[in-house]
Design a protein around this motif. Structure first.
Motif, PDB file in Angstrom:
ATOM      1  N   UNK A 156      59.817 -33.711  54.525  1.00  0.00           N
ATOM      2  CA  UNK A 156      59.834 -33.399  55.942  1.00  0.00           C
ATOM      3  C   UNK A 156      60.496 -32.047  56.104  1.00  0.00           C
ATOM      4  N   UNK A 157      60.830 -31.659  57.359  1.00  0.00           N
ATOM      5  CA  UNK A 157      61.581 -30.424  57.594  1.00  0.00           C
ATOM      6  C   UNK A 157      62.962 -30.572  56.963  1.00  0.00           C
ATOM      7  N   UNK A 158      63.501 -29.476  56.496  1.00  0.00           N
ATOM      8  CA  UNK A 158      64.847 -29.504  55.900  1.00  0.00           C
ATOM      9  C   UNK A 158      65.909 -29.451  56.968  1.00  0.00           C
ATOM     10  N   UNK A 159      65.628 -28.666  58.015  1.00  0.00           N
ATOM     11  CA  UNK A 159      66.691 -28.329  58.965  1.00  0.00           C
ATOM     12  C   UNK A 159      66.774 -29.334  60.109  1.00  0.00           C
ATOM     13  N   UNK A 160      67.997 -29.808  60.342  1.00  0.00           N
ATOM     14  CA  UNK A 160      68.231 -30.713  61.478  1.00  0.00           C
ATOM     15  C   UNK A 160      68.909 -29.926  62.593  1.00  0.00           C
ATOM     16  N   UNK A 161      69.798 -29.047  62.198  1.00  0.00           N
ATOM     17  CA  UNK A 161      70.466 -28.205  63.196  1.00  0.00           C
ATOM     18  C   UNK A 161      70.631 -26.808  62.607  1.00  0.00           C
ATOM     19  N   UNK A 162      70.955 -25.855  63.481  1.00  0.00           N
ATOM     20  CA  UNK A 162      71.106 -24.477  62.995  1.00  0.00           C
ATOM     21  C   UNK A 162      72.514 -23.966  63.273  1.00  0.00           C
ATOM     22  N   UNK A 163      72.895 -22.987  62.463  1.00  0.00           N
ATOM     23  CA  UNK A 163      74.237 -22.419  62.576  1.00  0.00           C
ATOM     24  C   UNK A 163      74.253 -21.422  63.737  1.00  0.00           C
ATOM     25  N   UNK A 164      75.171 -21.625  64.671  1.00  0.00           N
ATOM     26  CA  UNK A 164      75.169 -20.748  65.856  1.00  0.00           C
ATOM     27  C   UNK A 164      76.079 -19.544  65.643  1.00  0.00           C
ATOM     28  N   UNK A 165      77.157 -19.707  64.858  1.00  0.00           N
ATOM     29  CA  UNK A 165      78.100 -18.603  64.683  1.00  0.00           C
ATOM     30  C   UNK A 165      77.467 -17.513  63.788  1.00  0.00           C
ATOM     31  N   UNK A 166      77.679 -16.246  64.168  1.00  0.00           N
ATOM     32  CA  UNK A 166      77.178 -15.162  63.308  1.00  0.00           C
ATOM     33  C   UNK A 166      77.903 -15.176  61.971  1.00  0.00           C
ATOM     34  N   UNK A 167      77.165 -15.435  60.885  1.00  0.00           N
ATOM     35  CA  UNK A 167      77.802 -15.544  59.562  1.00  0.00           C
ATOM     36  C   UNK A 167      77.184 -14.538  58.584  1.00  0.00           C
TER      37      UNK A 167
END
Lengths: 77, 77
Positions: free
Chosen positions: A11-22
């Motif tokens: 399935x898709x790997x990503x459940x959520x994304x990182x919001x802070x600039x890293x």
């Protein structure tokens, strides 16, 4: 953040994304195009110190800036 | 094309880049930013059928198109 075993299931790997600039913590970025398994491109960054993988939001201005900066510094033939 | 053991040594991975447009054969793309080991961003594609890795030229129009298309189809939060 556990990405549910990258590559292990279909399935898709990503459940959520990182919001802070890293940006400065990023060792590399993977672009995984949409496929029969996941209908959207996924952007996964590997972090320098930990080797952890985090999903990035393609719409976040800082993500666009990081990718554009990388492409601008790429080897030209 | 042997990339000299990706990640094994600490120099640039890419010696040459793929000139033929192979967009539809690409399983994923890695963007490896410039670092103390390699002064340029490297763009490495993994191919679907074989899993082989090939280096891409960031200046090639087809590479720009493939990456732009991927980013356009990425998950938006």
């Amino acid at each position: 953040m556990n990405l549910g075993g990258i590559g292990a299931d279909l399935r898709c790997h990503c459940i959520q994304t990182e919001s802070k600039p890293i940006g400065r913590h990023i060792q590399k970025i993977q672009l995984i195009p949409a496929s029969s398994h996941c209908s959207e491109t996924e952007i996964i960054a590997t972090l320098k110190q930990t080797g952890h993988e985090v999903c990035l939001d393609a719409n976040a201005p800082w993500v666009k800036k990081v990718i554009a900066k990388m492409l601008a510094k790429a080897r030209k033939r």
